[in-house]
Design a protein around this motif. Structure first.
Motif, PDB file in Angstrom:
ATOM      1  N   LYS A  13       1.368   5.924  -1.713  1.00 45.45           N
ATOM      2  CA  LYS A  13       2.262   6.913  -1.120  1.00 45.45           C
ATOM      3  C   LYS A  13       1.761   7.400   0.237  1.00 45.45           C
ATOM      4  O   LYS A  13       1.677   8.609   0.492  1.00 45.45           O
ATOM      5  CB  LYS A  13       2.458   8.091  -2.084  1.00 45.45           C
ATOM      6  CG  LYS A  13       3.117   7.689  -3.397  1.00 45.45           C
ATOM      7  CD  LYS A  13       3.285   8.874  -4.335  1.00 45.45           C
ATOM      8  CE  LYS A  13       3.928   8.434  -5.645  1.00 45.45           C
ATOM      9  NZ  LYS A  13       4.104   9.560  -6.598  1.00 45.45           N
ATOM     10  N   ILE A  14       1.402   6.439   1.084  1.00 49.66           N
ATOM     11  CA  ILE A  14       0.998   6.770   2.440  1.00 49.66           C
ATOM     12  C   ILE A  14       2.032   6.206   3.405  1.00 49.66           C
ATOM     13  O   ILE A  14       2.834   5.345   3.052  1.00 49.66           O
ATOM     14  CB  ILE A  14      -0.397   6.198   2.773  1.00 49.66           C
ATOM     15  CG1 ILE A  14      -0.360   4.663   2.727  1.00 49.66           C
ATOM     16  CG2 ILE A  14      -1.453   6.767   1.853  1.00 49.66           C
ATOM     17  CD1 ILE A  14      -1.652   4.029   3.194  1.00 49.66           C
ATOM     18  N   LYS A  15       1.989   6.701   4.635  1.00 51.17           N
ATOM     19  CA  LYS A  15       2.941   6.250   5.645  1.00 51.17           C
ATOM     20  C   LYS A  15       2.611   4.823   6.079  1.00 51.17           C
ATOM     21  O   LYS A  15       1.465   4.481   6.315  1.00 51.17           O
ATOM     22  CB  LYS A  15       2.895   7.190   6.855  1.00 51.17           C
ATOM     23  CG  LYS A  15       3.948   6.860   7.902  1.00 51.17           C
ATOM     24  CD  LYS A  15       3.878   7.860   9.049  1.00 51.17           C
ATOM     25  CE  LYS A  15       4.926   7.514  10.109  1.00 51.17           C
ATOM     26  NZ  LYS A  15       4.877   8.472  11.247  1.00 51.17           N
ATOM     27  N   PHE A  16       3.636   3.997   6.162  1.00 58.17           N
ATOM     28  CA  PHE A  16       3.442   2.605   6.572  1.00 58.17           C
ATOM     29  C   PHE A  16       3.103   2.540   8.055  1.00 58.17           C
ATOM     30  O   PHE A  16       3.748   3.174   8.880  1.00 58.17           O
ATOM     31  CB  PHE A  16       4.703   1.791   6.288  1.00 58.17           C
ATOM     32  CG  PHE A  16       4.591   0.346   6.695  1.00 58.17           C
ATOM     33  CD1 PHE A  16       3.840  -0.536   5.936  1.00 58.17           C
ATOM     34  CD2 PHE A  16       5.227  -0.120   7.833  1.00 58.17           C
ATOM     35  CE1 PHE A  16       3.732  -1.871   6.303  1.00 58.17           C
ATOM     36  CE2 PHE A  16       5.124  -1.443   8.207  1.00 58.17           C
ATOM     37  CZ  PHE A  16       4.376  -2.324   7.435  1.00 58.17           C
ATOM     38  N   ASN A  17       2.064   1.782   8.386  1.00 59.28           N
ATOM     39  CA  ASN A  17       1.626   1.618   9.773  1.00 59.28           C
ATOM     40  C   ASN A  17       2.124   0.276  10.295  1.00 59.28           C
ATOM     41  O   ASN A  17       1.670  -0.775   9.846  1.00 59.28           O
ATOM     42  CB  ASN A  17       0.095   1.678   9.844  1.00 59.28           C
ATOM     43  CG  ASN A  17      -0.410   1.686  11.288  1.00 59.28           C
ATOM     44  OD1 ASN A  17       0.308   1.328  12.218  1.00 59.28           O
ATOM     45  ND2 ASN A  17      -1.644   2.110  11.464  1.00 59.28           N
TER      46      ASN A  17
ATOM     47  N   SER B 115      -5.918  -1.451   3.669  1.00 61.85           N
ATOM     48  CA  SER B 115      -5.453  -2.394   4.688  1.00 61.85           C
ATOM     49  C   SER B 115      -6.557  -2.702   5.698  1.00 61.85           C
ATOM     50  O   SER B 115      -6.769  -3.857   6.077  1.00 61.85           O
ATOM     51  CB  SER B 115      -4.230  -1.825   5.415  1.00 61.85           C
ATOM     52  OG  SER B 115      -3.143  -1.684   4.535  1.00 61.85           O
TER      53      SER B 115
ATOM     54  N   TYR C  18      -0.053  -2.885  11.116  1.00 53.27           N
ATOM     55  CA  TYR C  18      -0.532  -3.828  10.113  1.00 53.27           C
ATOM     56  C   TYR C  18       0.341  -5.082  10.044  1.00 53.27           C
ATOM     57  O   TYR C  18      -0.131  -6.154   9.654  1.00 53.27           O
ATOM     58  CB  TYR C  18      -0.594  -3.166   8.735  1.00 53.27           C
ATOM     59  CG  TYR C  18      -1.718  -2.159   8.607  1.00 53.27           C
ATOM     60  CD1 TYR C  18      -2.997  -2.464   9.061  1.00 53.27           C
ATOM     61  CD2 TYR C  18      -1.495  -0.906   8.046  1.00 53.27           C
ATOM     62  CE1 TYR C  18      -4.024  -1.548   8.957  1.00 53.27           C
ATOM     63  CE2 TYR C  18      -2.524   0.011   7.932  1.00 53.27           C
ATOM     64  CZ  TYR C  18      -3.787  -0.311   8.393  1.00 53.27           C
ATOM     65  OH  TYR C  18      -4.812   0.602   8.284  1.00 53.27           O
TER      66      TYR C  18
ATOM     67  N   SER D 257      -9.458   2.399   4.716  1.00 50.37           N
ATOM     68  CA  SER D 257      -8.227   2.205   3.964  1.00 50.37           C
ATOM     69  C   SER D 257      -8.226   0.794   3.394  1.00 50.37           C
ATOM     70  O   SER D 257      -8.967  -0.077   3.858  1.00 50.37           O
ATOM     71  CB  SER D 257      -7.009   2.402   4.869  1.00 50.37           C
ATOM     72  OG  SER D 257      -6.877   1.311   5.769  1.00 50.37           O
TER      73      SER D 257
ATOM     74  N   GLU E 178       0.810  -1.226   0.000  1.00 47.56           N
ATOM     75  CA  GLU E 178       0.000   0.000   0.000  1.00 47.56           C
ATOM     76  C   GLU E 178       0.843   1.276   0.000  1.00 47.56           C
ATOM     77  O   GLU E 178       0.549   2.210  -0.762  1.00 47.56           O
ATOM     78  CB  GLU E 178      -0.963   0.003   1.186  1.00 47.56           C
ATOM     79  CG  GLU E 178      -1.978   1.138   1.141  1.00 47.56           C
ATOM     80  CD  GLU E 178      -3.044   1.019   2.202  1.00 47.56           C
ATOM     81  OE1 GLU E 178      -4.135   1.597   2.025  1.00 47.56           O
ATOM     82  OE2 GLU E 178      -2.803   0.348   3.227  1.00 47.56           O
ATOM     83  N   PRO E 179       1.898   1.385   0.820  1.00 46.15           N
ATOM     84  CA  PRO E 179       2.698   2.625   0.774  1.00 46.15           C
ATOM     85  C   PRO E 179       3.348   2.860  -0.589  1.00 46.15           C
ATOM     86  O   PRO E 179       3.563   4.014  -0.976  1.00 46.15           O
ATOM     87  CB  PRO E 179       3.766   2.384   1.856  1.00 46.15           C
ATOM     88  CG  PRO E 179       3.156   1.387   2.786  1.00 46.15           C
ATOM     89  CD  PRO E 179       2.341   0.484   1.895  1.00 46.15           C
ATOM     90  N   LEU E 180       3.659   1.800  -1.324  1.00 47.46           N
ATOM     91  CA  LEU E 180       4.274   1.942  -2.641  1.00 47.46           C
ATOM     92  C   LEU E 180       3.269   2.433  -3.680  1.00 47.46           C
ATOM     93  O   LEU E 180       3.604   3.236  -4.558  1.00 47.46           O
ATOM     94  CB  LEU E 180       4.871   0.604  -3.097  1.00 47.46           C
ATOM     95  CG  LEU E 180       5.965   0.006  -2.206  1.00 47.46           C
ATOM     96  CD1 LEU E 180       6.387  -1.347  -2.735  1.00 47.46           C
ATOM     97  CD2 LEU E 180       7.166   0.949  -2.133  1.00 47.46           C
TER      98      LEU E 180
END
Length: 286
Positions: free
Chosen positions: A116-120, A236, A123, A234, A111-113
């Motif tokens: 372009k969101i910050k990895f949580n 995820s 998860y 989201s 998902e971050p790739l």
């Protein structure tokens, strides 16, 4: 706000239940997987077109830049469906569905790739819980086993499904969920059209009621609701909550196919359910 969250969460869980019927139907329908998916897609396409027209949903694609991503996501959806049905037919409903449900872990990393969101990091924990549940449910590893072959098909199907979701996520705010699924089924119908000429379709006459059910309940309704839910969660969050799908599938398989779950099924299923509950609470707070 709380009532809206409950409504959105209920819609996501309902979508998950409808989609879970694919396990029993995919295992039961006596036709090649590619043929099942073609008929599933063409019937769902008709249902979705009628629905969109009745609801006056705009079917126009707003930008030419969206065409290629739509086509690519549809191709990944086609591969996902075909390999998932291979997993079901090689093994059983429980193994096929549970191997597919490694996709929340794949999405958490991808998902971050894509978006372009910050990895949580949370998860990773939740994804590991799902993986542990799948590990407990999985049979003893043996490369010659049909069950292991089913798991491998399920894992590949999960990867294709993850990529398809992440592509569509970028457009769900601009389009109706039914409209997006209409184009998905249109693309799949076109891509798989050659199977009608190279594979055995003689079983359709006796199997068409189940194919219609698969097209309407699982595909047209279930997947449209799932795509719609991405407006409120989201990717995820939606994927981890929908990890309850294998539990629904196992129960349906027990009722309709007499596939009896083992003790490992209950233990692994409990872990998956716990993950769903945790993520449901977390998503409410966000």
């Amino acid at each position: 706000m709380q009532s809206n969250h409950i409504k959105n969460l209920s819609g996501l869980l309902l979508a998950t239940f409808f989609i879970s019927t694919s396990g029993v139907l995919g295992k039961y329908i006596a036709m090649p997987s590619e043929v099942i998916i073609w008929f599933r897609s063409v019937f769902a396409m008709v249902f979705l077109y009628v629905f969109c027209r009745l609801k006056k949903v705009d079917l126009k694609i707003k930008s030419n830049k969206h065409i290629v991503p739509f086509i690519i996501s549809g191709i990944f959806m086609a591969i996902h469906w075909v390999t998932y049905f291979y997993a079901l037919k090689r093994s059983n409903v429980a193994i096929g569905m549970l191997s597919l449900y490694t996709f929340p872990v794949m999405i958490a990393f991808l998902e971050p790739l894509f978006l372009k969101i910050k990895f949580n990091p949370m998860y990773i924990v939740l994804g590991c819980m799902v993986l542990l549940g799948v590990y407990i449910l999985a049979p003893e590893f043996n490369l010659e086993s049909a069950n292991v072959q089913g798991i491998l098909f399920g894992l590949f199907s999960a990867l294709c499904y993850s990529i398809r979701i992440l592509i569509l996520k970028q457009y769900v705010a601009q389009y109706d969920g039914g409209m997006l699924m209409f184009y998905q089924t249109l693309i799949i119908t076109i891509c798989l059209l050659p199977v009608l000429f190279i594979m055995d379709v003689s079983g359709f006459e006796s199997q068409y009621p189940y194919v219609l059910l698969l097209a309407l309940l699982t595909t047209a309704i279930g997947h449209s609701l799932m795509v719609h839910s991405l407006q409120f969660f989201s990717v995820s969050t939606a994927s981890i909550i929908s990890s309850v799908q294998p539990i629904f599938g196992i129960v349906l398989a027990f009722i309709f196919l007499n596939e009896i779950p083992t003790w490992n099924t209950f233990v692994g299923g409990s872990l998956i359910l716990a993950t769903v509950i945790i993520e449901s609470i977390r998503s409410k707070k966000n």
